[in-house]
Write a protein that holds these residues in place. Sequence first.
Motif, PDB file in Angstrom:
ATOM      1  N   MET A 446     106.440 -34.318  63.723  1.00 12.61           N
ATOM      2  CA  MET A 446     107.458 -34.650  64.728  1.00 12.61           C
ATOM      3  C   MET A 446     106.861 -34.635  66.135  1.00 12.61           C
ATOM      4  O   MET A 446     107.124 -35.519  66.946  1.00 12.61           O
ATOM      5  N   ARG A 447     106.039 -33.632  66.410  1.00 17.54           N
ATOM      6  CA  ARG A 447     105.450 -33.536  67.742  1.00 17.54           C
ATOM      7  C   ARG A 447     104.443 -34.654  67.994  1.00 17.54           C
ATOM      8  O   ARG A 447     104.399 -35.231  69.078  1.00 17.54           O
ATOM      9  N   VAL A 448     103.626 -34.929  66.990  1.00 19.65           N
ATOM     10  CA  VAL A 448     102.635 -35.997  67.131  1.00 19.65           C
ATOM     11  C   VAL A 448     103.315 -37.347  67.329  1.00 19.65           C
ATOM     12  O   VAL A 448     102.907 -38.153  68.180  1.00 19.65           O
ATOM     13  N   TYR A 449     104.349 -37.614  66.565  1.00 17.54           N
ATOM     14  CA  TYR A 449     105.080 -38.887  66.681  1.00 17.54           C
ATOM     15  C   TYR A 449     105.665 -39.042  68.080  1.00 17.54           C
ATOM     16  O   TYR A 449     105.553 -40.104  68.713  1.00 17.54           O
ATOM     17  N   GLY A 450     106.293 -37.975  68.585  1.00 14.66           N
ATOM     18  CA  GLY A 450     106.873 -38.039  69.928  1.00 14.66           C
ATOM     19  C   GLY A 450     105.823 -38.246  70.997  1.00 14.66           C
ATOM     20  O   GLY A 450     106.013 -39.037  71.930  1.00 14.66           O
ATOM     21  N   ALA A 451     104.678 -37.540  70.868  1.00 14.66           N
ATOM     22  CA  ALA A 451     103.604 -37.694  71.857  1.00 14.66           C
ATOM     23  C   ALA A 451     103.028 -39.104  71.825  1.00 14.66           C
ATOM     24  O   ALA A 451     102.715 -39.685  72.881  1.00 14.66           O
ATOM     25  N   LEU A 452     102.898 -39.686  70.619  1.00  7.08           N
ATOM     26  CA  LEU A 452     102.366 -41.043  70.505  1.00  7.08           C
ATOM     27  C   LEU A 452     103.309 -42.058  71.148  1.00  7.08           C
ATOM     28  O   LEU A 452     102.865 -42.962  71.881  1.00  7.08           O
ATOM     29  N   MET A 453     104.598 -41.936  70.893  1.00  7.04           N
ATOM     30  CA  MET A 453     105.568 -42.858  71.489  1.00  7.04           C
ATOM     31  C   MET A 453     105.543 -42.758  73.017  1.00  7.04           C
ATOM     32  O   MET A 453     105.620 -43.773  73.729  1.00  7.04           O
ATOM     33  N   TRP A 454     105.416 -41.548  73.535  1.00  8.89           N
ATOM     34  CA  TRP A 454     105.380 -41.356  74.989  1.00  8.89           C
ATOM     35  C   TRP A 454     104.140 -42.015  75.575  1.00  8.89           C
ATOM     36  O   TRP A 454     104.202 -42.709  76.593  1.00  8.89           O
ATOM     37  N   SER A 455     102.990 -41.816  74.932  1.00  6.62           N
ATOM     38  CA  SER A 455     101.743 -42.408  75.418  1.00  6.62           C
ATOM     39  C   SER A 455     101.785 -43.925  75.367  1.00  6.62           C
ATOM     40  O   SER A 455     101.357 -44.607  76.303  1.00  6.62           O
ATOM     41  N   LEU A 456     102.313 -44.481  74.273  1.00  5.20           N
ATOM     42  CA  LEU A 456     102.371 -45.933  74.141  1.00  5.20           C
ATOM     43  C   LEU A 456     103.305 -46.551  75.178  1.00  5.20           C
ATOM     44  O   LEU A 456     103.035 -47.631  75.705  1.00  5.20           O
ATOM     45  N   GLY A 457     104.397 -45.869  75.470  1.00  2.00           N
ATOM     46  CA  GLY A 457     105.324 -46.373  76.486  1.00  2.00           C
ATOM     47  C   GLY A 457     104.658 -46.498  77.846  1.00  2.00           C
ATOM     48  O   GLY A 457     104.907 -47.445  78.595  1.00  2.00           O
ATOM     49  N   LYS A 458     103.785 -45.546  78.177  1.00  2.00           N
ATOM     50  CA  LYS A 458     103.086 -45.598  79.462  1.00  2.00           C
ATOM     51  C   LYS A 458     102.045 -46.714  79.485  1.00  2.00           C
ATOM     52  O   LYS A 458     101.876 -47.398  80.495  1.00  2.00           O
ATOM     53  N   VAL A 459     101.345 -46.895  78.352  1.00  2.00           N
ATOM     54  CA  VAL A 459     100.274 -47.886  78.326  1.00  2.00           C
ATOM     55  C   VAL A 459     100.826 -49.303  78.250  1.00  2.00           C
ATOM     56  O   VAL A 459     100.360 -50.211  78.944  1.00  2.00           O
ATOM     57  N   PHE A 460     101.832 -49.518  77.408  1.00  2.00           N
ATOM     58  CA  PHE A 460     102.409 -50.859  77.276  1.00  2.00           C
ATOM     59  C   PHE A 460     103.300 -51.207  78.463  1.00  2.00           C
ATOM     60  O   PHE A 460     103.659 -52.368  78.645  1.00  2.00           O
ATOM     61  N   ARG A 461     103.689 -50.210  79.240  1.00  2.00           N
ATOM     62  CA  ARG A 461     104.537 -50.423  80.418  1.00  2.00           C
ATOM     63  C   ARG A 461     105.796 -51.204  80.062  1.00  2.00           C
ATOM     64  O   ARG A 461     106.159 -52.182  80.715  1.00  2.00           O
ATOM     65  N   SER A 462     106.423 -50.780  79.009  1.00  2.00           N
ATOM     66  CA  SER A 462     107.641 -51.456  78.561  1.00  2.00           C
ATOM     67  C   SER A 462     108.569 -50.432  77.914  1.00  2.00           C
ATOM     68  O   SER A 462     108.104 -49.546  77.192  1.00  2.00           O
ATOM     69  N   PRO A 463     109.884 -50.542  78.176  1.00  2.00           N
ATOM     70  CA  PRO A 463     110.823 -49.620  77.520  1.00  2.00           C
ATOM     71  C   PRO A 463     110.958 -49.904  76.024  1.00  2.00           C
ATOM     72  O   PRO A 463     111.372 -49.041  75.257  1.00  2.00           O
ATOM     73  N   GLU A 464     110.590 -51.121  75.597  1.00  2.00           N
ATOM     74  CA  GLU A 464     110.646 -51.467  74.181  1.00  2.00           C
ATOM     75  C   GLU A 464     109.270 -51.212  73.566  1.00  2.00           C
ATOM     76  O   GLU A 464     108.365 -52.037  73.670  1.00  2.00           O
TER      77      GLU A 464
END
Length: 621
Positions: A446-464
Motif C-alpha cells: 500500500m505504501r509503495v503504491y501510494g509513493a509511486l503514484m505520487w512520484s508519477l504525478g509529479k513527473v508526468f505533470r498531469s492530474p490523470e
Amino acid sequence: MNFSGYEAVDSGAGMGTPSIPGLDNAQTFGRAMDASQSFGRSQLATSNTFGRNAGSSPTRANNATVYDRWFAFADNDRDGRVTGKDAVSFFEKSDLPREVLFRVWEMANSTKAGFLDKPAFHRAMDIVALAQMGYDVTKENYELVRSREGGFPLPTIRGFNEEGMPDGSEPFYQPGPSGPSPAQFMTPAEFTSAQSVNAAGITGMKAMQSKMGFGKPGKPDIGGVRAPMPSKLCTSITDGLKTIYFQKVRPIEEAFKFANFFSPLMTESDFDAKPSILLLGQYSTGKTTFIKYLLGRDYPGCHIGPEPTTDRFVVVYHGMDERRVPGNTLAVQKDLPYQGLAGFGTGFLSRLEGSQCPARLLEEVTIVDTPGVLSGEKQRIERNYNFVEIADWFATRSDLVFLLFDPAKLDISDEFKSVIGVLRTHSDKVRIILNKSDQIDQQQLMRVYGALMWSLGKVFRSPEVCKVYVGSFNCDAPIREDKNPYAKAMFEAEQKELLNALYETPQRSCDRKINEFVKRVRSCKIHMLLIGHMRKQMPSMFGAAKAQEKMLGSITDHFSQVQREHHLPVGDFPDPQRFREILSAFDLNQFPKVTSAMIKQIDDVISIDIPNLVKQFDNPW
C-alpha cells in the motif's frame, strides 16, 4: 506449453488454447478470458489459422480445404487479399441479409486493415455458418459454437458444391493461374483529391517535387482529382497511407528539412512494420524477465541478474533461426523499420542488437528491451549516445510502452525523469508495471503504491496518472504467497488485464498508424509555417546573418505570431529551445518560400485524403 509457446497448430486443423503465463496450466486461455476478449485475441493466439476452429476433426480439416478454394475465387485480383468489393460479390452468395453481412465483416476484419487475408477469410466463413445456423452474430455465440466438438458446419454458398467448386448452377468467373481478373482496377480512390492550384503554385510545387525525385510523370490530375489507382497498389489502409505520404507529405518534409527537427523520413518498412512493444525502466526491475515471461523462453543474448545485465538495446523479433544480429546490420535491412537509427551514429549502433527467435508471439509483435536507466550523472554522461532521444525514437514508433518499477527502487533518477518527460506526448501508450510485488507484504505494498503514484504525478505533470498494474511477471516461479497470501487473486487479475492490452495490440495497430501519421502531418504543417514565417522576414541581400540571429533570440515571439495567425493549438508546437538550436545550423534563405498551394496540400491530407481513405476501406455493407 504456455502462452509464450502457442501450441503449434496444423494448418488444416484449428486453434489451440494456450495457457496464461504465471497461472495454473489447467486454466486455459479460453477460460481465463471472457468470450468477448478471447474472440478479439484469437488472432494473436492462433498459429496460422485465425478463423479456424479448435481441434483437428475431419469436419474442421475439410472446412479449411474448402475455405482455401473459396478464397481463391473471392480474391479476384489474386493479391492474397479479399477487399470490401471482393467480399460483397462473394458473401452475398450466402443469401444472408445485408445487416448480418455487416456484422460478419466487422467481426472478421478485427484489425480494421480494410481487407481479409486467408486466415481472416476462414473466420468470416465460420461466422457465416454461425448465422446460417440461426444464431445471432455475436462474439459470445462464436466462442460457444467454436468450442463444441466438431465446431462449425460448412456454410452454404450459392453456386458452390460441398467440395468448394462451382456446381454450374450459375455463371461464375474463375481467375486463371496467370493474368489479371476482371476486377483488376478498383473504383477510383479519390483520397488525394486536392483542387488545382494557380499556375505559379503549380510551377513552384512541381519544380520542388521534380528536384527531390517525386511526382512521377504519367497521368495528370484532372480537375484536381488524381487518376484512379489500380487496386493492386492500394488494397489496404496501409497502402493508402504510403501513397499519401510519398506523393504529398514527404516532398514538403524534405524541402523544409523536417527530418532534422522532428524525426527521420519514413520508409515503406515503417508503414509495414509489426506492432512494437517498448520496455523501459531502471536496472534490475525485471524487463528481460518480463520478455521471457511473455515468450515463455529465453531469447538469444538475454541475461538475467541482480546487476545491470542488459547493456544494449535489443530488438526481439521473429525468425525461424535463433541468432543475434549486430546493430549496423539491423539498421541497413530495408525490410525492418530501423533504418532511421543510423542517424544516431556508430556509437549507438554498437549498442544495438537484434535477437531473432521463433516464438509465436513474435509473429504478431516485436519487443524492444532497453538498458537500465542510470541514476548516476557520471555514468550517464559516459554513454556515447543520447539515451533520451533514442527512447523517444522508439516510443514514437511503438504501440505500447511498458514502464517497469521495482518496489525496492522507486527513486526516479534525472535521466529516468527525462525519459518519462518525452513520453508525455505518448501517454496513451504508456502502461506502468509495479513488478515483483509479491516480494513485499500488504502494508508495504500500500505504501509503495501510494509513493509511486505520487512520484508519477509529479513527473508526468498531469492530474490523470497512468494506470499502474501490480503483479509479479516471472515464468520461472509462481506468485509467492508467503509475504502477502491475500493478494494472489489481485495479482492474477492485474496480469490478465495487462495481457489483454498486449493481446489486442495487433487489432489496434492500423488505428495507431493512422493516429501517428496524422500527428506527424500536423507537426510538418506547423514546422513549415514556422520556417515560412521566419523566411519571409529575412532580407534578400545584406544583413541576413544578423537578422536570423535576432529572430532566433526572440523565437517564442515568432511562435506566438504563427499560432495566432493560423489558429493553431499551442500544445502542437515544438520545444522553442530545441527548435532554435537546430535552426541555428541552417541558413533561412536556403528554405523555399511557403505558398498557399503547399499549405493547402498539407491541409487536404488531414481534412480530405485520410478521411476518404478510411471511408473507402470501411465496412462495405
